[in-house]
Design an enzyme around this catalytic site. Structure first.
Site, PDB file in Angstrom:
ATOM      1  N   GLU A  97     -16.749 -55.272 -19.497  1.00 39.60           N
ATOM      2  CA  GLU A  97     -17.173 -56.310 -20.423  1.00 39.60           C
ATOM      3  C   GLU A  97     -17.785 -57.493 -19.678  1.00 39.60           C
ATOM      4  O   GLU A  97     -18.807 -58.024 -20.064  1.00 39.60           O
ATOM      5  CB  GLU A  97     -15.968 -56.769 -21.260  1.00 39.60           C
ATOM      6  CG  GLU A  97     -16.356 -57.758 -22.342  1.00 39.60           C
ATOM      7  CD  GLU A  97     -15.220 -58.065 -23.297  1.00 39.60           C
ATOM      8  OE1 GLU A  97     -14.072 -57.752 -22.965  1.00 39.60           O
ATOM      9  OE2 GLU A  97     -15.495 -58.624 -24.362  1.00 39.60           O
ATOM     10  N   GLU A 128     -12.972 -70.474 -17.377  1.00 41.16           N
ATOM     11  CA  GLU A 128     -11.954 -71.083 -16.512  1.00 41.16           C
ATOM     12  C   GLU A 128     -11.167 -69.988 -15.790  1.00 41.16           C
ATOM     13  O   GLU A 128     -10.892 -70.079 -14.599  1.00 41.16           O
ATOM     14  CB  GLU A 128     -10.999 -71.956 -17.340  1.00 41.16           C
ATOM     15  CG  GLU A 128     -11.582 -73.290 -17.785  1.00 41.16           C
ATOM     16  CD  GLU A 128     -12.617 -73.166 -18.893  1.00 41.16           C
ATOM     17  OE1 GLU A 128     -12.635 -72.130 -19.597  1.00 41.16           O
ATOM     18  OE2 GLU A 128     -13.417 -74.100 -19.053  1.00 41.16           O
TER      19      GLU A 128
END
Lengths: 389, 326
Positions: free
Chosen positions: A244, A371
């Site tokens: 992904e 993050e």
């Protein structure tokens, strides 16, 4: 070191280009995030598969062409350059299928891949939960052993395309009381119209019902629909997560085509005289080229026997930020027309950037937030110590 | 397509890296900045012995090139070790002379450049020649005219003291006409590529030094590298460098092939590598804190190079305009 496309690969590319010229709809299909658009895109998947263009990298027995990674990249470049429709089957094709090839049984592959390739069964990813987003291992939905299978209970959310899709794949806590949250999970597949499944469409930021919440109440899944070993779902899922973030979901063709569209817009747009905007257009072209070349290097490394690891996190941060910068620049170039939604009467005259813009905003959020990706880059590629988040 | 360095190319870069790492470049840089050229010329000879200049010179003039990919690889290593001197200018001068031929003295100068016997500065489109005080000759291109000189105005203090800038003065016209313009345009592309590669290597060195510092330096009882704000800045620095690198190699390939896209590819590489190298310097300074702001720390030698390299041979604005021109 070279960037030359071999005669055989060039032939493959030409064949793809010729097919696309003949078959790409003259008018854009309605948004695939609507019921009408979903149906139109499902039909498009079927047309692609009829000539074996829906899953070019798969083996021929499953409807593919056995294309190499490089050929797949070339196909994607042609696909997006031709302005072909977005792929409604992408969750299944890009995320579930690689996992099936790696961890599935022969029977699962024989049963699942053909209908997926033909657009007959469209898959949704059911991973996130209200309390488990990027911290996926904290998920709470359960799978409890029963005769011949498992009973699913709990809630999944932010499931892309689940409002209209046929089946879903997800992770469930099957073995409670394990030492670590990553353990004791199982990877299961289930129909979205099964008894006990409630699908509640959830409007996305642009209002389209592109998401859904799934409520699961004693949903039965037979053993045949467990992917990999029960209890080993995390390991199975991580091979999907690498796909992904890495190559398959965001192939460079998307960005090279979008950057070219942006450059064309810049040549004509009211804001073109602004040197600051010109610089941003140049940066989009440079970024798209950089991403394309970085991918060629990765594909070369894989062809030479290498594997993709934490580098996919570099990729994910780069393309997601590139995508936003590119779309923001388009909206700025459009000036007052940048506010128009794509379904506004006058939007097509300006190139319809709104849905792409909204979708780009999700890039740093999904597939593991940026993050988290930066943590992975810092810890695994730079070797910095783990610390408090 | 195999967009990966060959084993030979990797080995070449590794060997050059090893040689430069053992050469004590910080002391050479400091001496060069003080106008003391002997250690710099000695290092120059070792760089030449590694065939770096020969890569820019064709075989008929006793070189081994032109080999833009290997040249780019070399300049990554020269940047990594902050080697001083008009390195870029000399290989650009070689490219210029090679295109212009005998009229400009190619047969005299190219073998000397390849062997490391001639340090040549090329000045095209800029007011100052780099290291004119150390060069055996300065070639000055103005419009369709090139002159050669060995005199120059006073050395101007610069942001990077090891970049000694002076206005070239006088000299004799050696060639004139459209061939000069064309040769200069090619030389600028070679200079841009080499500068981009140097920025990339400089950035790699700055990142490595900063990661190592972030692992060792403790504040609040933990290594600063365990703080997410620090990690994320370093991750972004790596991302900038990693995505600039393939642009540099692709630009070198385009130049090697004489592809029509070469100018655009080189300009894209220059923007990305220049910005990534400069961002690495900003990160290095920020994460080293006040230590990084001192001249004593050798890191300062690298930090001060980043901005001039970003802007030399085509500012980001110039190069972005080139990308947009197609």
């Amino acid at each position: 070191m070279d960037l030359e496309v071999s005669a055989a690969d060039q032939e493959f590319r030409t064949e793809a280009r010729d097919w696309l010229v003949r078959h790409v709809p003259a008018e854009p299909l309605p948004s695939l995030e609507t019921a009408e658009g979903f149906a139109a895109h499902r039909e498009w998947e079927h047309r692609l598969s009829a000539d074996r263009w829906s899953v070019v990298s798969w083996p021929e027995e499953y409807g593919g062409r056995g294309a190499s990674l490089l050929q797949w990249l070339l196909f994607e470049e042609e696909y997006y350059a031709a302005g072909a429709p977005g792929r409604v089957g992408q969750n299944g094709i890009n995320l579930l299928a690689p996992t099936l090839f790696e961890h599935g049984t022969a029977a699962q592959r024989a049963r699942i891949l053909g209908p997926m390739a033909r657009g007959e069964v469209i898959w949704a990813q059911a991973w996130s939960e209200p309390e488990a987003g990027s911290d996926l291992a904290s998920l709470r939905s359960t799978a409890v052993r029963t005769d011949g299978g498992w009973l699913l209970n709990g809630q999944k959310t932010w499931s892309s395309r689940a409002a209209f899709a046929d089946r879903a794949f997800g992770l469930f806590r099957s073995h409670p009381d394990t030492a670590r949250p990553h353990q004791g999970l199982s990877y299961l597949m289930f129909p979205l119209d099964a008894p006990g499944v409630t699908v509640r469409p959830l409007g996305r930021l642009d209002g389209k019902p592109a998401f859904a919440e799934l409520f699961l109440d004693d949903v039965f899944v037979p053993d045949a629909d467990v992917l990999g070993e029960p209890g080993q779902g995390w390991r199975v899922a991580m091979s999907t997560a690498g796909n992904e973030r890495g190559l398959t979901l965001r192939s460079p063709g998307r960005f090279t085509a979008a950057a070219e569209r942006l450059a064309a817009l810049w040549r004509e747009a009211p804001g073109a005289a602004d040197p600051a905007l010109a610089a941003r257009v140049a940066d989009a072209l440079i970024g798209a080229r950089a991403y394309q070349l970085f991918t060629y290097a990765n594909a070369s490394r894989l062809a030479a026997g290498g594997s993709i690891g934490a580098e996919s996190s570099l990729n994910k941060v780069f393309w997601s930020e590139l995508d936003i910068a590119l779309h923001e620049t388009a909206l700025d170039l459009l000036g007052p027309y940048g506010m128009l939604a794509d379904d506004a009467d006058e939007a097509p005259a300006h190139g319809s950037w709104a849905e792409g813009y909204t979708f780009s905003l999700a890039g740093p959020v999904y597939a593991g937030t940026n993050e988290i990706q930066r943590d992975i880059v810092a810890e695994r590629l730079l070797g910095l110590p783990k610390g408090r988040r | 397509m195999r967009f990966l360095l060959t084993d030979e190319q990797r080995e070449f870069a590794r060997t050059l890296d090893g040689m430069l790492g053992a050469s004590g470049t910080p002391a050479v840089v400091r001496a060069w900045a003080a106008g003391e050229q002997k250690p710099g010329r000695e290092l120059w000879a070792r760089v030449a012995a590694a065939d770096v200049f020969a890569l820019a010179v064709p075989e008929r003039h006793r070189g081994v090139g032109p080999l833009p990919v290997e040249l780019a690889l070399s300049f990554v290593e020269l940047g990594r070790h902050a080697v001083p001197g008009p390195l870029v200018e000399t290989v650009a001068a070689a490219a210029f002379l090679e295109r212009l031929g005998e009229e400009a003295g190619a047969g005299v100068w190219l073998p000397r450049i390849a062997a490391g016997d001639a340090v040549v500065s090329l000045c095209a489109g800029a007011p100052y020649a780099l290291d004119a005080d150390a060069a055996d000759a300065v070639l000055v291109v103005q419009g369709d005219t090139v002159r050669r000189t060995d005199t120059h105005g006073p050395v101007q203090p610069s942001l990077d003291p090891a970049r000694r800038l002076a206005r070239p003065l006088g000299g004799t016209v050696v060639a004139r006409g459209p061939a000069v313009t064309a040769a200069a345009a090619h030389a600028v592309e070679v200079a841009r590529l080499a500068t981009a590669a140097q920025s990339l290597g400089l950035g790699r060195a700055l990142l490595a030094a900063t990661v190592s510092h972030a692992e060792r330096r403790t504040q609040f009882q933990v290594p600063i590298g365990s703080f997410q704000a620090v990690k994320h800045r370093l991750a972004d620095t790596l991302i900038g460098l990693e995505f600039a690198q393939p642009l540099v190699y692709a630009a070198a390939l385009a130049l090697a092939a004489g592809a029509p896209s070469a100018g655009r590819e080189v300009a894209a590489a220059k923007v990305a590598a220049g910005e990534a190298g400069y961002a690495a310097a900003r990160t290095a300074l920020q994460l080293h804190g006040a230590l990084g702001y001192t001249e004593e720390l050798d890191l300062s030698l690298w930090i001060r190079k980043a901005r001039p390299l970003r802007d030399a041979w085509g500012t980001p604005a110039d190069c972005r305009a080139r990308v947009l021109a197609g």
